[in-house]
Scaffold this active site. Sequence first.
Site, PDB file in Angstrom:
ATOM      1  N   LYS A   1     -13.395  -1.560   9.150  1.00 56.44           N
ATOM      2  CA  LYS A   1     -13.290  -2.522   7.989  1.00 56.44           C
ATOM      3  C   LYS A   1     -12.396  -3.704   8.478  1.00 56.44           C
ATOM      4  O   LYS A   1     -11.262  -3.219   9.198  1.00 56.44           O
ATOM      5  CB  LYS A   1     -12.698  -1.694   7.085  1.00 56.44           C
ATOM      6  CG  LYS A   1     -12.575  -2.827   5.780  1.00 56.44           C
ATOM      7  CD  LYS A   1     -11.726  -2.282   4.542  1.00 56.44           C
ATOM      8  CE  LYS A   1     -11.631  -3.203   3.529  1.00 56.44           C
ATOM      9  NZ  LYS A   1     -10.741  -2.945   2.372  1.00 56.44           N
TER      10      LYS A   1
ATOM     11  N   LYS B   1      -8.784  -0.228   9.909  1.00 58.00           N
ATOM     12  CA  LYS B   1      -8.675  -1.270   9.077  1.00 58.00           C
ATOM     13  C   LYS B   1      -7.869  -2.350   9.571  1.00 58.00           C
ATOM     14  O   LYS B   1      -6.669  -2.167   9.778  1.00 58.00           O
ATOM     15  CB  LYS B   1      -8.108  -0.706   7.660  1.00 58.00           C
ATOM     16  CG  LYS B   1      -8.180  -1.528   6.777  1.00 58.00           C
ATOM     17  CD  LYS B   1      -7.573  -0.972   5.332  1.00 58.00           C
ATOM     18  CE  LYS B   1      -7.546  -1.711   4.333  1.00 58.00           C
ATOM     19  NZ  LYS B   1      -7.001  -1.426   2.898  1.00 58.00           N
TER      20      LYS B   1
ATOM     21  N   CYS C   1       0.944  -1.193   0.127  1.00 60.18           N
ATOM     22  CA  CYS C   1       0.154  -0.172  -0.019  1.00 60.18           C
ATOM     23  C   CYS C   1       0.809   1.406  -0.106  1.00 60.18           C
ATOM     24  O   CYS C   1       0.502   2.131   0.353  1.00 60.18           O
ATOM     25  CB  CYS C   1      -0.827  -0.160   1.165  1.00 60.18           C
ATOM     26  SG  CYS C   1      -2.153  -1.307   1.244  1.00 60.18           S
TER      27      CYS C   1
ATOM     28  N   TYR D   1     -21.131  -4.973  -1.175  1.00 61.73           N
ATOM     29  CA  TYR D   1     -21.140  -5.797  -2.428  1.00 61.73           C
ATOM     30  C   TYR D   1     -22.750  -6.379  -2.856  1.00 61.73           C
ATOM     31  O   TYR D   1     -23.210  -6.494  -3.815  1.00 61.73           O
ATOM     32  CB  TYR D   1     -20.125  -6.842  -2.829  1.00 61.73           C
ATOM     33  CG  TYR D   1     -18.755  -6.468  -2.460  1.00 61.73           C
ATOM     34  CD1 TYR D   1     -18.196  -5.817  -3.665  1.00 61.73           C
ATOM     35  CD2 TYR D   1     -18.023  -6.641  -1.605  1.00 61.73           C
ATOM     36  CE1 TYR D   1     -16.767  -5.271  -3.350  1.00 61.73           C
ATOM     37  CE2 TYR D   1     -16.761  -6.193  -1.109  1.00 61.73           C
ATOM     38  CZ  TYR D   1     -16.070  -5.551  -2.221  1.00 61.73           C
ATOM     39  OH  TYR D   1     -14.855  -5.073  -2.239  1.00 61.73           O
TER      40      TYR D   1
END
Length: 322
Positions: free
Chosen positions: A248, A195, A130, A313
């Site tokens: 998350k 996260k 990242c 999703y």
Amino acid sequence: MAYPVHRPRRLRRSAALRDMVRETRLAPSDFIYPLFVVEGRDVRRPIASMPGVFNLSVEHVVAEAKRAHALGIPSVLLFGIPDHKDAQGSQAYARDGIVQRAIREIKAAVPELQVIADVCLCEYTDHGHCGVLEGGHVANDATLPLLAQMSVTCAQAGADIIAPSDMMDGRIAAIRKALDEVKMTEVPIMAYSAKYASGFYGPFREAAQSAPQFGDRRGYQMDPGNVREALKETALDVEEGADLIMVKPALSYMDVIRAVRERFELPVVAYNVSGEYSMVKAAAQNGWVDGERLMMEILTSIRRAGADLIITYHALEAAKLL
């Protein structure tokens, strides 16, 4: 007072009564719909580990964004997968990069839809981490200017919200400063504040082609055993200028969502991640569960835990049912 004066079942005996006293409700406006945009024309490539989810070229992403808007979903979250990757993730902040082009096209076609740009280098680096590398490790401070540059190019392309997901220290302050310097003070930041380094991300890495080429991300994403650290990370993001805060994953981190909700006044977002989605789909395909019922129960539970918004999703399917 003797039984049976208290009979809670009275309010459960019909669908109308249950609906009337329901404490937690879902609406399409609660959802943010993630989309994966790739180079090329007429690309609609199924993601094997995420049934119903696709890698989409720009024109198909625009069509999917229109479908989301028509169902009352207010926002999409964009992930870009370029054809070319390098050590610096240069396509992440290119003015004509894949995600910047998709932002412009969506905003031209559906100006009312909120477009959120995920800001991270993992989809754009050839090593899959990242941030940029120094001595085989992710260099925090050297990564910040690149994240800031990506944020600026996405905002200039028309992104309504910037969502940094990299977990570098100080990135919210760096991005806020960069946006303010180009007179984009009105663009909010949705921080991936807590996260976790989670096993639930596996299918996403297939979708985004972003698996690390060596090692893992535990050196910058959070340890799953920690809650106090999540509150510290969130407090730092708020101090640095975040406008929305995120936890998350969602399903195994309901306690973290609740703790963040109780501590902070900002809108709380929860990411119902790829592995959580795929488990429901796989079990439903095998006939082990009622997929629609389980989907709605999970989304309701995330809202009940304290999330104001859910990245999922399932967004289109759930919105149709609602």
